[in-house]
Design a protein around this motif. Sequence first.
Motif, PDB file in Angstrom:
ATOM      1  N   UNK A 134      -4.035  -5.386   9.347  1.00  0.00           N
ATOM      2  CA  UNK A 134      -3.431  -5.972   8.152  1.00  0.00           C
ATOM      3  C   UNK A 134      -2.992  -4.893   7.157  1.00  0.00           C
ATOM      4  N   UNK A 135      -3.783  -3.856   7.005  1.00  0.00           N
ATOM      5  CA  UNK A 135      -3.401  -2.751   6.120  1.00  0.00           C
ATOM      6  C   UNK A 135      -2.133  -2.065   6.623  1.00  0.00           C
ATOM      7  N   UNK A 136      -2.068  -1.836   7.931  1.00  0.00           N
ATOM      8  CA  UNK A 136      -0.897  -1.164   8.502  1.00  0.00           C
ATOM      9  C   UNK A 136       0.354  -2.028   8.474  1.00  0.00           C
ATOM     10  N   UNK A 137       0.197  -3.334   8.382  1.00  0.00           N
ATOM     11  CA  UNK A 137       1.344  -4.245   8.320  1.00  0.00           C
ATOM     12  C   UNK A 137       1.930  -4.384   6.912  1.00  0.00           C
ATOM     13  N   UNK A 138       1.214  -3.887   5.916  1.00  0.00           N
ATOM     14  CA  UNK A 138       1.700  -4.021   4.535  1.00  0.00           C
ATOM     15  C   UNK A 138       2.932  -3.151   4.301  1.00  0.00           C
ATOM     16  N   UNK A 139       3.821  -3.587   3.391  1.00  0.00           N
ATOM     17  CA  UNK A 139       4.926  -2.709   2.999  1.00  0.00           C
ATOM     18  C   UNK A 139       4.389  -1.500   2.229  1.00  0.00           C
ATOM     19  N   UNK A 140       5.150  -0.400   2.246  1.00  0.00           N
ATOM     20  CA  UNK A 140       4.724   0.824   1.562  1.00  0.00           C
ATOM     21  C   UNK A 140       5.323   0.967   0.172  1.00  0.00           C
ATOM     22  N   UNK A 141       5.815  -0.115  -0.359  1.00  0.00           N
ATOM     23  CA  UNK A 141       6.422  -0.085  -1.686  1.00  0.00           C
ATOM     24  C   UNK A 141       6.121  -1.413  -2.372  1.00  0.00           C
ATOM     25  N   UNK A 142       6.133  -1.371  -3.674  1.00  0.00           N
ATOM     26  CA  UNK A 142       5.860  -2.573  -4.451  1.00  0.00           C
ATOM     27  C   UNK A 142       7.069  -3.498  -4.371  1.00  0.00           C
ATOM     28  N   UNK A 143       6.838  -4.740  -3.953  1.00  0.00           N
ATOM     29  CA  UNK A 143       7.957  -5.679  -3.893  1.00  0.00           C
ATOM     30  C   UNK A 143       8.542  -5.912  -5.288  1.00  0.00           C
ATOM     31  N   UNK A 144       9.875  -6.035  -5.347  1.00  0.00           N
ATOM     32  CA  UNK A 144      10.525  -6.303  -6.632  1.00  0.00           C
ATOM     33  C   UNK A 144      10.252  -7.741  -7.021  1.00  0.00           C
ATOM     34  N   UNK A 145       9.998  -7.914  -8.294  1.00  0.00           N
ATOM     35  CA  UNK A 145       9.760  -9.263  -8.780  1.00  0.00           C
ATOM     36  C   UNK A 145      11.101  -9.931  -9.045  1.00  0.00           C
TER      37      UNK A 145
ATOM     38  N   UNK B 128       0.851  -1.188   0.000  1.00  0.00           N
ATOM     39  CA  UNK B 128       0.000   0.000   0.000  1.00  0.00           C
ATOM     40  C   UNK B 128       0.888   1.239   0.000  1.00  0.00           C
ATOM     41  N   UNK B 129       0.644   2.172  -0.911  1.00  0.00           N
ATOM     42  CA  UNK B 129       1.413   3.423  -0.896  1.00  0.00           C
ATOM     43  C   UNK B 129       1.121   4.222   0.384  1.00  0.00           C
ATOM     44  N   UNK B 130       2.073   5.015   0.805  1.00  0.00           N
ATOM     45  CA  UNK B 130       1.938   5.782   2.053  1.00  0.00           C
ATOM     46  C   UNK B 130       0.722   6.710   1.998  1.00  0.00           C
ATOM     47  N   UNK B 131       0.495   7.389   0.863  1.00  0.00           N
ATOM     48  CA  UNK B 131      -0.639   8.313   0.781  1.00  0.00           C
ATOM     49  C   UNK B 131      -1.964   7.581   0.980  1.00  0.00           C
ATOM     50  N   UNK B 132      -2.069   6.371   0.458  1.00  0.00           N
ATOM     51  CA  UNK B 132      -3.306   5.592   0.604  1.00  0.00           C
ATOM     52  C   UNK B 132      -3.479   5.139   2.057  1.00  0.00           C
ATOM     53  N   UNK B 133      -2.387   4.711   2.671  1.00  0.00           N
ATOM     54  CA  UNK B 133      -2.453   4.279   4.066  1.00  0.00           C
ATOM     55  C   UNK B 133      -2.857   5.439   4.978  1.00  0.00           C
ATOM     56  N   UNK B 134      -2.297   6.614   4.728  1.00  0.00           N
ATOM     57  CA  UNK B 134      -2.669   7.785   5.531  1.00  0.00           C
ATOM     58  C   UNK B 134      -4.150   8.118   5.367  1.00  0.00           C
ATOM     59  N   UNK B 135      -4.649   8.018   4.146  1.00  0.00           N
ATOM     60  CA  UNK B 135      -6.054   8.299   3.881  1.00  0.00           C
ATOM     61  C   UNK B 135      -6.961   7.292   4.595  1.00  0.00           C
ATOM     62  N   UNK B 136      -6.606   6.025   4.535  1.00  0.00           N
ATOM     63  CA  UNK B 136      -7.412   4.988   5.183  1.00  0.00           C
ATOM     64  C   UNK B 136      -7.344   5.126   6.703  1.00  0.00           C
ATOM     65  N   UNK B 137      -6.166   5.473   7.230  1.00  0.00           N
ATOM     66  CA  UNK B 137      -6.063   5.684   8.676  1.00  0.00           C
ATOM     67  C   UNK B 137      -6.917   6.862   9.127  1.00  0.00           C
ATOM     68  N   UNK B 138      -7.022   7.904   8.309  1.00  0.00           N
ATOM     69  CA  UNK B 138      -7.901   9.036   8.631  1.00  0.00           C
ATOM     70  C   UNK B 138      -9.363   8.584   8.645  1.00  0.00           C
ATOM     71  N   UNK B 139      -9.736   7.760   7.678  1.00  0.00           N
ATOM     72  CA  UNK B 139     -11.097   7.201   7.658  1.00  0.00           C
ATOM     73  C   UNK B 139     -11.351   6.385   8.916  1.00  0.00           C
ATOM     74  N   UNK B 140     -10.364   5.587   9.295  1.00  0.00           N
ATOM     75  CA  UNK B 140     -10.515   4.731  10.475  1.00  0.00           C
ATOM     76  C   UNK B 140     -10.669   5.555  11.753  1.00  0.00           C
ATOM     77  N   UNK B 141      -9.913   6.635  11.879  1.00  0.00           N
ATOM     78  CA  UNK B 141     -10.034   7.483  13.069  1.00  0.00           C
ATOM     79  C   UNK B 141     -11.454   8.038  13.180  1.00  0.00           C
ATOM     80  N   UNK B 142     -11.996   8.491  12.065  1.00  0.00           N
ATOM     81  CA  UNK B 142     -13.368   9.007  12.073  1.00  0.00           C
ATOM     82  C   UNK B 142     -14.361   7.897  12.381  1.00  0.00           C
ATOM     83  N   UNK B 143     -14.147   6.748  11.777  1.00  0.00           N
ATOM     84  CA  UNK B 143     -15.024   5.595  11.999  1.00  0.00           C
ATOM     85  C   UNK B 143     -15.022   5.211  13.476  1.00  0.00           C
ATOM     86  N   UNK B 144     -13.840   5.148  14.061  1.00  0.00           N
ATOM     87  CA  UNK B 144     -13.698   4.777  15.464  1.00  0.00           C
ATOM     88  C   UNK B 144     -14.326   5.835  16.373  1.00  0.00           C
TER      89      UNK B 144
END
Length: 104
Positions: free
Chosen positions: A91-102, A61-77
């Motif tokens: 699980x979302x927060x445990x994901x790497x913030x970059x695309x794994x190299x193939x 997950x890219x950092x910008x997407x994770x930050x956006x989802x965490x903001x949604x979660x704070x409001x939800x909570x």
Amino acid sequence: MTEQIVSHAINLLLGGVVSYIFALYRQKKKENDALKAGLQALLRDRIIQAYNHYVQDKGWIPIYALESINACYKSYEALGENGVINGLMEQLNDLPNYEPHQKG
């Protein structure tokens, strides 16, 4: 006698005003509860969509997407709900913030 009539009229008028204010309050509370439930549903849906996309499909997950989802979660909570969403957020927060190299 006139005083009694005036007194009863004032009591009736005040009772009507109080009843009207109470009815308005109940209506506004009902509307606020509906707005809260709707907002919770939208935030929950957005978090689940992100989970499906990033955890199940991409594996990162890219950092910008994770930050956006965490903001949604704070409001939800803050609205008083969490339940299964807690596990999805972990699980979302445990994901790497970059695309794994193939490799290959």
